[in-house]
Write an enzyme that holds these catalytic residues in place. Structure first.
Site: not given
Length: 475
Positions: A71, A74, A131, A233
């Site tokens: 992720s 992202k 997320s 993140k």
């Protein structure tokens, strides 16, 4: 006997000395493990710490080895969202429609339904905190026309930012063997987000996000627990392990640190804390930052050949719809003749000046767009009538009435055409197709669902009578 005693005493002293050496080695080994978080024994591990003011690498371990981003992907999805906001392509209130493809993504997700919409700002919060994979795909389809189209834009942007070893295949980071990056590339992306979008970077500090009746906490547990951490993140898949990119600003110093391949979320976080504690004091208080040049957006200028004839144009997207340089008119039709060639640069320019070729106006965020009825489906089925390239293209005879720089404006053009023309296209299915030419993105506005060539041609004739350009083709 005395000799034997001495010998035994020497042996005992040697054993004692040897045990002391083992203790030192063991202690050193422990320190190594503490310093690396067990990284040496973890084949998935990679880490790096960058001084965000000078660009100096303060720590690196397997930093240039290929890893799965999960992720962390992202971060690039959000980079392109921020870029679209700055260019005016979208606003924070723009509504993003969720396709069946997006709604079907596995968790982590918001649980959005097909046909539902979410604002750009809500999407940003959902990506940063939850997320959400369904939101990632919806954003990709909205900005890129399809998941694959958006992934190509992500990869191109990565290369432009100097992320030389990064390739994207989707917008969410779910498993794909060809989606690879490195810890160093992720640190560059983290720095780029801070430097290029300071007006939007605050979203990464969001601790909780409320959507509907639910409240979602940020997966980044270092926010609020480690002084100076302001984002960015987390990420996890079984193949990648536990990943984390952290931005830290404290006492005039600034770093971006990356940990990839952690065995657990807790061990990853502990290792990140150790890296911050050890290397933030070594970062400089001086430096101008501006470490990563901002990659320019795709050019929108019409590309014309210097010599030779201009090829015959079969749809409005080929002539760039006059495009960002044509003065908007009241009509949203595209009446450029599509069946006659325009030869020569001067002739083309003259033709564009005379025609009313304009970009269809972008609808207001909540403006209703007429949807085609679905066969054998109830009105509450939530089917996304205007499909995107990633949800499957209609087959058979289709007609195209124009192209526009955004999907919203292409959909608006389709809705207006259906409302004005009716008859032959009353039951036609509107859809959009992304196209890339000379680095510029356009969305083709098309109708499908015709009973053969004759039906499609008659529909085109009806549209032309209403002032729309139109051509028919078989898919």
């Amino acid at each position: 006997m005395y000799t034997a005693f001495l010998s035994g005493r020497c042996i005992a002293q040697f054993k004692s000395f040897f045990h002391d050496i083992l203790k030192i080695v063991a202690a050193s080994g422990l320190l190594i493990v503490l310093a690396t978080g067990g990284a040496a024994a973890n084949a998935k591990y990679a880490g790096i710490v960058i001084d965000a003011k000078t660009g100096k690498t303060l720590y690196a371990s397997s930093a240039d080895s290929l890893r799965y981003p999960a992720s962390l992907t992202k971060m690039m999805t959000l980079y392109l969202v921020f870029e679209a906001l700055e260019s005016g392509r979208i606003s924070k209130k723009t509504r993003i429609r969720v396709s069946k493809n997006a709604a079907a993504e596995p968790p982590s997700k918001l649980g959005l339904r097909s046909g539902q919409t979410i604002s750009v700002e809500q999407a940003i919060y959902a990506l940063v905190t939850k997320s959400a994979n369904d939101v990632s795909t919806a954003v990709a389809e909205h900005l890129g026309g399809s998941e694959s189209g958006f992934a190509k834009k992500m990869t191109a942007k990565a290369q432009a930012l100097g992320m030389k070893k990064t390739t994207f295949r989707n917008a969410h980071g779910l498993p794909n063997s060809r989606q690879k990056t490195t810890a160093r590339d992720m640190s560059r992306l983290g720095i780029a987000l801070r430097e290029h979008f300071p007006q939007h970077y605050h979203y990464f500090s969001t601790r909780t996000f409320k959507y509907g009746k639910s409240r979602y906490g940020n997966h980044n547990r270092l926010l609020g627990s480690v002084k100076g951490v302001d984002g960015i993140k987390t990420g996890y898949t079984r193949a990648s392990g536990f990943n984390l990119v952290s931005s830290v600003r404290k006492d005039g110093r600034s770093i971006v640190a990356v940990v990839m391949g952690g065995k657990t979320g807790a061990s990853r976080n502990k290792h990140m804390r150790n890296l911050i504690a050890r290397y933030l004091p070594k970062a400089s208080r001086k430096g101008k930052a501006n470490l990563i040049a901002k990659a320019p957006s795709a050019a929108t200028k019409i590309a014309l050949p210097k010599k030779g004839p201009v090829p015959k144009f079969r749809d409005v997207s080929d002539v760039r719809v006059a495009l960002a340089y044509a003065k908007p008119q009241k009509s949203s039709a595209f009446p450029i003749p599509l069946d006659r060639p325009v030869v020569g640069k001067d002739a083309l320019i003259d033709r564009l000046k005379k025609q009313r070729a304009v970009v269809a106006p972008v609808p207001r965020p909540n403006a209703p767009v007429e949807r085609a009825p679905q066969k054998n489906a109830s009105s509450n089925a939530g089917v996304d009538a205007v499909v995107t390239a990633s949800t499957g293209m209609p087959s058979g005879w289709v007609i195209q009435i124009g192209a526009a720089p955004t999907r919203e404006s292409a959909e608006q053009l389709l809705a207006e055409a259906k409302a004005k023309t009716g008859g032959m296209i009353a039951k036609a299915q509107p859809f959009t197709v992304i196209t890339q030419r000379n680095g510029e993105q356009l969305h083709r506005a098309r109708f499908a669902g015709f009973d053969g060539k004759s039906h499609a041609w008659k529909a085109c004739k009806a549209l032309k009578n209403k002032g729309y350009g139109c051509w028919a083709t078989q898919q």
